[in-house]
Design a protein around this motif. Structure first.
Motif, PDB file in Angstrom:
ATOM      1  N   GLU A  98       0.868  -1.162   0.000  1.00 22.00           N
ATOM      2  CA  GLU A  98       0.000   0.000   0.000  1.00 22.00           C
ATOM      3  C   GLU A  98       0.907   1.214   0.000  1.00 22.00           C
ATOM      4  OE1 GLU A  98      -3.620   0.925   0.496  1.00 22.00           O
ATOM      5  OE2 GLU A  98      -3.499  -0.823  -0.795  1.00 22.00           O
ATOM      6  N   CYS A  99       0.904   1.962  -1.090  1.00 20.88           N
ATOM      7  CA  CYS A  99       1.818   3.098  -1.235  1.00 20.88           C
ATOM      8  C   CYS A  99       1.017   4.392  -1.179  1.00 20.88           C
ATOM      9  CB  CYS A  99       2.565   2.984  -2.559  1.00 20.88           C
ATOM     10  SG  CYS A  99       3.901   4.160  -2.734  1.00 20.88           S
ATOM     11  N   LYS A 100       1.291   5.238  -0.199  1.00 25.40           N
ATOM     12  CA  LYS A 100       0.559   6.470   0.005  1.00 25.40           C
ATOM     13  C   LYS A 100       1.467   7.675  -0.189  1.00 25.40           C
ATOM     14  CE  LYS A 100      -3.047   4.081   0.958  1.00 25.40           C
ATOM     15  NZ  LYS A 100      -4.086   3.943  -0.092  1.00 25.40           N
ATOM     16  N   CYS A 101       0.930   8.716  -0.809  1.00 20.79           N
ATOM     17  CA  CYS A 101       1.664   9.972  -1.014  1.00 20.79           C
ATOM     18  C   CYS A 101       0.777  11.119  -0.523  1.00 20.79           C
ATOM     19  CB  CYS A 101       2.020  10.151  -2.483  1.00 20.79           C
ATOM     20  SG  CYS A 101       2.970   8.791  -3.192  1.00 20.79           S
ATOM     21  N   PRO A 102       0.618  11.234   0.788  1.00 19.90           N
ATOM     22  CA  PRO A 102      -0.352  12.175   1.350  1.00 19.90           C
ATOM     23  C   PRO A 102       0.186  13.602   1.443  1.00 19.90           C
ATOM     24  CG  PRO A 102       0.727  10.995   3.117  1.00 19.90           C
ATOM     25  CD  PRO A 102       1.283  10.436   1.825  1.00 19.90           C
ATOM     26  N   ALA A 103      -0.678  14.487   1.905  1.00 18.37           N
ATOM     27  CA  ALA A 103      -0.270  15.856   2.191  1.00 18.37           C
ATOM     28  C   ALA A 103       0.782  15.842   3.301  1.00 18.37           C
ATOM     29  CB  ALA A 103      -1.485  16.673   2.619  1.00 18.37           C
ATOM     30  N   PRO A 104       1.619  16.889   3.395  1.00 19.25           N
ATOM     31  CA  PRO A 104       2.716  16.886   4.373  1.00 19.25           C
ATOM     32  C   PRO A 104       2.256  16.656   5.809  1.00 19.25           C
ATOM     33  CG  PRO A 104       2.968  18.701   2.836  1.00 19.25           C
ATOM     34  CD  PRO A 104       1.645  18.089   2.547  1.00 19.25           C
ATOM     35  N   HIS A 105       1.168  17.300   6.218  1.00 16.75           N
ATOM     36  CA  HIS A 105       0.731  17.156   7.614  1.00 16.75           C
ATOM     37  C   HIS A 105       0.250  15.741   7.907  1.00 16.75           C
ATOM     38  CE1 HIS A 105      -2.880  18.264   5.330  1.00 16.75           C
ATOM     39  NE2 HIS A 105      -3.575  17.618   6.254  1.00 16.75           N
ATOM     40  N   THR A 106      -0.389  15.109   6.901  1.00 18.27           N
ATOM     41  CA  THR A 106      -0.826  13.726   7.084  1.00 18.27           C
ATOM     42  C   THR A 106       0.376  12.785   7.161  1.00 18.27           C
ATOM     43  OG1 THR A 106      -2.860  14.206   5.860  1.00 18.27           O
ATOM     44  CG2 THR A 106      -2.273  11.885   6.152  1.00 18.27           C
ATOM     45  N   HIS A 107       1.367  13.024   6.324  1.00 19.09           N
ATOM     46  CA  HIS A 107       2.581  12.203   6.360  1.00 19.09           C
ATOM     47  C   HIS A 107       3.278  12.332   7.713  1.00 19.09           C
ATOM     48  CE1 HIS A 107       6.043  10.079   4.654  1.00 19.09           C
ATOM     49  NE2 HIS A 107       6.789  10.932   5.332  1.00 19.09           N
ATOM     50  N   LEU A 108       3.339  13.554   8.237  1.00 25.12           N
ATOM     51  CA  LEU A 108       3.960  13.757   9.552  1.00 25.12           C
ATOM     52  C   LEU A 108       3.183  13.024  10.641  1.00 25.12           C
ATOM     53  CD1 LEU A 108       5.011  17.525   9.497  1.00 25.12           C
ATOM     54  CD2 LEU A 108       6.503  15.512   9.406  1.00 25.12           C
ATOM     55  N   GLU A 109       1.873  12.987  10.496  1.00 31.39           N
ATOM     56  CA  GLU A 109       1.052  12.249  11.465  1.00 31.39           C
ATOM     57  C   GLU A 109       1.402  10.764  11.428  1.00 31.39           C
ATOM     58  OE1 GLU A 109      -3.678  11.395  12.465  1.00 31.39           O
ATOM     59  OE2 GLU A 109      -3.105  12.937  11.009  1.00 31.39           O
ATOM     60  N   TYR A 110       1.560  10.215  10.230  1.00 30.82           N
ATOM     61  CA  TYR A 110       1.975   8.818  10.098  1.00 30.82           C
ATOM     62  C   TYR A 110       3.361   8.617  10.716  1.00 30.82           C
ATOM     63  CZ  TYR A 110      -1.740   8.296   6.567  1.00 30.82           C
ATOM     64  OH  TYR A 110      -2.929   8.241   5.901  1.00 30.82           O
ATOM     65  N   LEU A 111       4.245   9.577  10.490  1.00 30.42           N
ATOM     66  CA  LEU A 111       5.620   9.470  10.978  1.00 30.42           C
ATOM     67  C   LEU A 111       5.665   9.438  12.502  1.00 30.42           C
ATOM     68  CD1 LEU A 111       8.629   9.478  10.057  1.00 30.42           C
ATOM     69  CD2 LEU A 111       8.580  11.970  10.311  1.00 30.42           C
ATOM     70  N   VAL A 112       4.834  10.247  13.135  1.00 29.54           N
ATOM     71  CA  VAL A 112       4.862  10.381  14.592  1.00 29.54           C
ATOM     72  C   VAL A 112       3.917   9.384  15.279  1.00 29.54           C
ATOM     73  CG1 VAL A 112       4.406  11.940  16.529  1.00 29.54           C
ATOM     74  CG2 VAL A 112       5.537  12.804  14.460  1.00 29.54           C
ATOM     75  N   ASP A 113       2.689   9.253  14.765  1.00 36.54           N
ATOM     76  CA  ASP A 113       1.659   8.472  15.455  1.00 36.54           C
ATOM     77  C   ASP A 113       1.364   7.121  14.818  1.00 36.54           C
ATOM     78  OD1 ASP A 113       1.399  10.531  17.253  1.00 36.54           O
ATOM     79  OD2 ASP A 113      -0.341  11.426  16.257  1.00 36.54           O
ATOM     80  N   GLY A 114       1.940   6.849  13.654  1.00 36.63           N
ATOM     81  CA  GLY A 114       1.637   5.601  12.974  1.00 36.63           C
ATOM     82  C   GLY A 114       0.390   5.721  12.111  1.00 36.63           C
ATOM     83  N   PHE A 115      -0.020   4.603  11.539  1.00 31.28           N
ATOM     84  CA  PHE A 115      -1.107   4.617  10.565  1.00 31.28           C
ATOM     85  C   PHE A 115      -2.498   4.465  11.171  1.00 31.28           C
ATOM     86  CE2 PHE A 115       2.442   3.233   7.725  1.00 31.28           C
ATOM     87  CZ  PHE A 115       2.387   4.317   6.854  1.00 31.28           C
ATOM     88  N   GLY A 116      -2.596   4.185  12.446  1.00 26.55           N
ATOM     89  CA  GLY A 116      -3.907   4.120  13.084  1.00 26.55           C
ATOM     90  C   GLY A 116      -4.523   2.728  13.056  1.00 26.55           C
ATOM     91  N   THR A 117      -5.572   2.555  13.860  1.00 25.85           N
ATOM     92  CA  THR A 117      -6.179   1.230  14.026  1.00 25.85           C
ATOM     93  C   THR A 117      -7.024   0.814  12.825  1.00 25.85           C
ATOM     94  OG1 THR A 117      -8.022   2.243  15.245  1.00 25.85           O
ATOM     95  CG2 THR A 117      -6.193   1.360  16.538  1.00 25.85           C
TER      96      THR A 117
END
Length: 226
Positions: free
Chosen positions: A118-137
């Protein structure tokens, strides 16, 4: 697993998915935290029944800016993933279980192993959220759903932004979760099929189909006479 070679987002892709629950929506069928049948399931069932009876997808992704952004950046992201992980990937369209009752659209298949990307290219703030908090439940259910549908050992989720470090998470097949997912899907199919049967019992759908067919035939006869 069955593979349909259709372009994701195309008319053929939308058509093949009509009425089929997909892995990206499995969190509407089973709750990510407690792994219980979801209160959202009935509403989702109505949506799928409407799609099937009207032969019309209720999804539209053409207007979403980030979808186009993802398409533009995905080749770059895939190349970086392949380089970092020392693997090859291959494009794939829509996949289903052998009985075609459930489906998924992984971005790529990983060559040589039963796995998907699964390859995602999100907006910068969303990518940072993944970087810090992970991808979620919710993603756990999607990944396990893809593993179930595609018979994968794992699903890799890769988030890419050209100015930020990438984020990679591998979700390995969990038979306990998949067992509960399968049970929830069976319950969901019962709900969906009951709704469809009640709607068809009115006779309106078949009457409408015959009416439209008759109108089409009349239009064709008129055009032929001109």
């Amino acid at each position: 697993m069955k593979i349909f070679n259709v372009e994701p987002g195309s008319g053929a892709w939308l058509s093949i998915r009509l009425g089929i629950p997909t892995a990206s929506n499995f969190h509407r069928i089973i709750t990510p935290k407690k792994l219980e049948f979801s209160a959202q399931a009935r509403g989702y069932a109505f949506r799928l029944v409407a799609e099937k009876l009207l032969n019309e997808s209720l999804d539209s992704i053409d207007y979403i800016d980030h979808v186009q952004r993802g398409k533009d950046l995905e080749p770059q992201a895939v190349k970086l993933f392949e380089f970092e992980q020392e693997v090859e990937t291959a494009p794939v369209g829509f996949i289903t279980t052998d009985d075609m009752r459930a489906g998924a659209t992984p971005d790529r298949l990983i060559v040589g192993v039963p796995a998907a990307l699964e390859c995602k290219c999100p907006a910068p703030h969303t990518h940072l959220e993944y970087l810090v908090d992970g991808f979620g439940t919710d993603y756990i259910i999607q990944a396990q759903g893809q593993a179930y549908v595609g018979e994968f050992d794992y699903v890799a989720r890769y988030s890419f932004h050209p100015a930020l470090p990438p984020v990679l998470a591998k979700t390995y097949r969990d038979e306990a979760i998949i067992g509960k997912l399968r049970a929830a899907l069976d319950q969901f199919f019962d709900v969906r099929d009951e709704i469809e049967a009640k709607v068809r019992a009115s006779g309106f759908i078949e009457e409408r189909r015959h009416l439209l067919t008759a109108v089409d035939e009349m239009a064709a006869q008129y055009q032929a006479s001109q």
